[in-house]
Design an enzyme around this catalytic site. Structure first.
Site, mmCIF file in Angstrom:
data_model
loop_
_atom_site.group_PDB
_atom_site.id
_atom_site.type_symbol
_atom_site.label_atom_id
_atom_site.label_comp_id
_atom_site.label_asym_id
_atom_site.label_seq_id
_atom_site.Cartn_x
_atom_site.Cartn_y
_atom_site.Cartn_z
ATOM 1 C CB CYS A 6 -30.610 12.236 50.962
ATOM 2 S SG CYS A 6 -30.819 14.017 51.022
ATOM 3 C CG HIS B 244 -13.728 35.997 43.457
ATOM 4 N ND1 HIS B 244 -14.710 36.809 43.961
ATOM 5 C CD2 HIS B 244 -13.442 35.105 44.434
ATOM 6 C CE1 HIS B 244 -15.016 36.430 45.195
ATOM 7 N NE2 HIS B 244 -14.251 35.393 45.512
ATOM 8 C CB SER C 171 -18.084 32.776 48.727
ATOM 9 O OG SER C 171 -17.805 33.568 49.858
#
Lengths: 466, 477
Positions: B402, B50, B46
């Site tokens: 890119c 935290h 993720s």
């Protein structure tokens, strides 16, 4: 800050067409910004034929189509800045571009034409489940590898999506020795031109599986296979119809999306398809910003892109010169729906490949298997083609040949001038593979005379770098 | 030679531990089985730092999460890793869940987490207008953050290498023996001797400890699927949005901006018996989509860029296993580092390094140790003047390779040339973001491949996506 009357973003057919039209209508100061090291947009890698029938009444390859505009631009002294990436456009008509040579440069323009073209939808966008190995490649990327870089993306290939680029690549990869195992299409009909299905799939016995999708990708490092499945009317895979196909490559031809990052940054309103929203004069909602080509919507044929870009270039010129916009503007080409009627026992369906219209002809055979009559063709040429197709089918062959001189290396596109017997295509590829170019040459130069005694010469379709 | 410590595994824990040990006068070797560091769990998670209210007080998870959360910002600053303290929210959709939020707040306070408060549903929507109208209340955690997890691992490994640590990639540790107070690690590329072995092998930590003679660890890979959305959706939420944790499924599906500006949803949780199976599934994708839509109902599916799955290493104990092996003296385990492992990793690394120093009876400091990497700003982070100065020095910085992420040839070459630099397409992607955008490398991949071949002096056909077997091209025409 530099200034220019017209800044065109992209030197593909749309950008070059718009710039030429603007020049024709009186704009002197024009600059085209092109991110690649060569003008032409996607056309240089589209080495196949089929371009220009509407526009020039002759069948050209991609590089040949591009070359016509490039030569015209050279003649008109229109400046094409290569290796220059437009990274931002502001609503006050400033273009920010980057290049090796000049770093970041700002251009203040009186008008801008957006002609950035489109990009391919990816695996991620269509959410194919499974592993994430190497060997999942979009058709356009594969086309670049094969035609520009001279490399094969894989040996055993399954294609998802029957868009034109995918169909063209199915033939190209087959001619280069790869095994194309199937083309899966989730829709009940192909999105590609009929003549491409005929010439690219049917010619090589490549199955087109309709109502079918790739359900899962297998393989840890490299693709080892895919699971395909039939889909129901809501495009959900039907349980029990799964089939595992071993392969090392999954090639995707699942649609093209207009480039819209710069359009959005410039404050241009986007249409539902994601492209710049333009009226029939190719004006966007931002005064002075025009758009044309695949950046507006994805076109079937480059010929239509040219028509549209000329409208954009003309109106940009009117805008710059303070003339009133007028005329009937440009009407988008609508695809006519293709329906098939039932056939009698002695009838065969045949898609005409003479031009992109792709007439759906019905050929009635006599007792000996000869052609009794042909219907459905909109011109005489189609009739002759049908007779030839059932007696001695012929095709135009396109490929590339390596060149090396003056420290320049690369691959140059070639074609047979005129059609050659279809049954000799593979043998002809072998002949073309023997060729190495070691001195400057230009489009139209013959590199093989009378290929395999067919009477067809092999000619270059692009100028080599000097 | 005999290394002071051999670290097995080049994820965030292994790489940060190598860097932590490089502060001292000792010799460190890190061996990584994949072609590159940051190629396992550290690359697909993720990307959340935290706050630290989730784990039970006193657990390793709680302790190291809170410690890690406190230092993460400065570690990221030192290592030139993108980090943002964006705050997080846990949503409650019922009175029962609100009660659970209160319990979480108490637990967080006990764990030492500051900046926690419970806000009403309308207060939550005032902060995050995209939230569902069904939200009754939320636990706001001001110290929650987001970061780029693969940059953390790759840059920590680079920093360790610059400070003298040896890093060998593509070297799977196959056999570990201990004789006469010294470990011998047989890896794919050679046999190495070390006084201590640090097991930071992630999903394979149980195999490594077993190979060394410690049978006490068992790891279950737990797969989590994600969906990553276009940057145009990146501003949909600013906080990391969780739902009230589920007793079985853990922290559940989150909706978060990524530190690089995309929108990320996921993960679900499925225990597997195969440590390599990071596939996505139709069922998994549907599940996370539905769960995320409960929190934020207006995520446009058309903005999807890619889906991926990551594997968390779950120990039977359901807590981090950090410390000396009881069975094999000199073996230091860092196993079961699942969520909040990323947040905890800097603190775990310091702890492990400290144990080695202690076992050695103290180690002198490495006088030339530099905890910082030179800043390498990407093009969007540079002012026009600075960018022009960069291009003036090296024209390759003016060549955009890119376009989706505006990455230059200069940036890509540098990412390959740097210490512990990129060796494959995915490595370039993780270090520069080339190929991370909406076209997913369709445009830039052939160009990246060309630069990789040129920089490494090897043919196109040897270039891979992610190491052996993952070749991009099958041959010349």
């Amino acid at each position: 800050m530099k200034t220019t009357d017209l800044a065109v973003i992209g030197a593909g057919p749309a950008g070059m067409g718009a710039a030429l039209a603007a020049r024709k209508h009186g704009v002197k100061d024009i600059i085209i910004l092109e991110r690649a090291d060569k003008a032409g947009g996607i056309l240089p890698q589209c080495i196949h034929n089929g371009f220009g029938l509407h526009r020039f009444r002759e069948e050209l390859t991609g590089p040949e189509y591009a070359l016509r505009f490039l030569k015209a631009a050279e003649k008109e002294h229109i400046e094409i800045k290569l290796n220059s990436m437009a990274i931002e456009i502001t609503p006050d008509l400033t273009v920010v571009a980057m290049s090796r040579e000049n770093g970041v440069v700002r251009y203040r323009a009186k008008a801008i034409v957006l002609a950035m073209g489109c990009r391919e939808r990816t695996r991620g966008a269509i959410q194919i489940p499974g592993a994430r190995p190497a060997g999942v490649i979009t058709a356009g990327t594969a086309q670049r590898f094969v035609n520009i870089e001279g490399y094969m993306p894989g040996k055993e290939i399954v294609i998802l999506g029957s868009g034109d680029v995918g169909l063209i690549m199915a033939r190209r990869l087959t001619l280069e020795g790869a095994a194309v195992k199937a083309v899966c299409e989730i829709m009940p009909q192909s999105g590609g031109l009929r003549r491409n299905i005929s010439q690219c799939l049917n010619d090589f016995n490549i199955p087109l599986l309709l109502n079918t999708t790739v359900n899962e990708i297998h393989g840890r490092e490299r693709v080892s296979g895919v699971t395909i499945a039939r889909v129901d009317e809501k495009f959900r895979p039907v349980s029990g119809t799964e089939l595992y196909i071993p392969c090392d490559t999954l090639m995707l031809s699942v649609g093209l999306i207009p480039e819209n990052e710069l359009s959005r940054a410039a404050g241009v309103e986007l249409a539902e398809n994601g492209g710049a929203k333009a009226d029939r004069y190719m004006r966007t909602n931002v005064p002075g910003i025009f758009a044309c080509g695949n950046v507006v919507h994805v076109h079937d044929l480059v010929d239509y892109v040219t028509d549209e870009s000329e409208e954009a270039g003309k109106n940009a010129a009117y805008y710059i010169l303070g003339r009133k916009t007028g005329g009937k503007g440009y009407t988008f080409h609508q695809k006519t729906p293709e329906t098939d009627e039932a056939l009698a026992v002695n009838e065969r369906r045949l898609t005409c490949i003479v031009c992109p219209v792709g007439c759906n002809m019905i050929v009635r055979l006599d007792e000996k298997g000869g052609v009794a009559d042909v219907s459905g063709n909109k011109c005489k040429k189609g009739g002759y083609y049908a007779i030839e197709e059932f007696t001695a089918p012929r095709r135009v062959l396109t490929s590339t040949v390596p060149y090396e001189f003056n420290r320049e290396t690369g691959f140059a596109p070639v074609k047979t001038k005129g059609a050659m017997p279809k049954k000799l295509l593979i043998a002809a590829m072998g002949e073309i593979a023997k060729i190495r170019l070691n001195k400057p040459a230009g489009a139209g130069d013959v590199i093989i005379r009378d290929l395999l005694g067919t009477g067809a010469d092999v000619v270059l379709t692009d100028d080599l770098p000097l | 030679m005999t290394y002071t410590a051999i670290i097995i595994g080049g994820g965030v824990v292994g790489a940060l531990t190598a860097r932590a040990l490089a502060k001292y006068s000792c010799s460190v070797l890190l061996v990584e089985k994949n072609s590159d560091v940051a190629a396992g769990s550290s690359k697909a998670n993720s990307g959340v730092a935290h706050a630290g209210f989730d784990a039970a007080p006193g657990s390793n998870k709680a302790v190291y999460n809170v410690l890690g959360s406190r230092v993460m910002e400065s570690v990221c600053e030192e290592l030139d890793v993108h980090y943002k303290r964006n705050g997080s929210m846990v949503l409650a959709f019922s009175e029962d869940e609100t009660a659970e939020l209160r319990a979480l707040l108490r637990q967080g306070t006990e764990n030492g987490v500051g900046g926690l408060s419970i806000i009403s549903g309308s207060e939550a929507r005032a902060l995050e207008p995209a939230l569902s109208g069904e939200v009754k209340s939320a636990l706001l955690a001001e110290t929650g953050g987001i970061l780029c997890p693969y940059s953390l691992a790759a840059n920590a490994a680079e920093c360790a290498a610059l400070n003298g640590a040896a890093i060998i990639r593509g070297a799977e540790a196959a056999d570990i023996r201990k004789e006469g107070g010294c470990f011998t690690v047989a890896a794919a590329l050679g046999t190495f001797k070390g006084k201590y072995v640090i097991n930071a092998a992630g999903l394979y930590a149980d195999k490594i400890s077993r190979a060394a003679g410690d049978d006490s660890i068992h790891i279950t890979p737990r797969r989590g699927e994600y969906m990553l959305f276009d940057k145009k959706l990146g501003g949909l939420v600013s906080h990391t949005i969780f739902q009230t944790p589920h007793k079985v499924l853990g922290k559940g599906v989150l909706v978060t901006p990524t530190v690089d500006g995309n929108l990320l949803i996921g993960p679900n949780a499925l225990n597997l018996d195969d440590g390599g199976a990071s596939e996505t599934t139709l069922a998994g994708q549907t599940a996370i989509w539905e769960l995320a839509s409960k929190s934020v109902p207006c995520i446009k599916r058309s903005g999807l860029i890619t889906s991926f799955a990551g594997l968390r290493a779950v120990a039977d104990e359901d807590d981090f296993i950090i410390g000396w092996s009881k069975a094999v003296p000199g073996l230091l385990n860092a196993a079961g580092i699942q969520s909040p492992g990323l947040t905890a990793s800097p603190a775990i690394a310091e702890y492990l390094a400290g144990l080695i120093v202690e076992a050695e009876g103290g180690l002198g400091l490495n006088p030339s140790f530099n905890p910082c990497l030179e800043k390498r700003p990407a093009i969007p982070e540079l002012s026009e003047a600075d960018l022009n100065a960069l291009i003036e020095k090296n024209a390759a910085y003016g060549n955009i390779v890119c376009r989706c992420e505006t990455v230059s040839e200069g940036h890509i070459s540098e990412a390959i040339r740097r210490d512990c630099g990129a060796v494959d397409i995915d490595g370039v992607k993780r270090r520069t973001r080339a190929g991370m955008g909406r076209c997913q490398g369709g445009f830039c991949m052939p160009r990246v491949l060309e630069i990789l071949a040129r920089e490494t002096g090897r043919p196109f056909t040897e270039m891979t996506k992610k190491g052996d077997g993952s070749y991009i091209l099958s041959g010349k025409r």
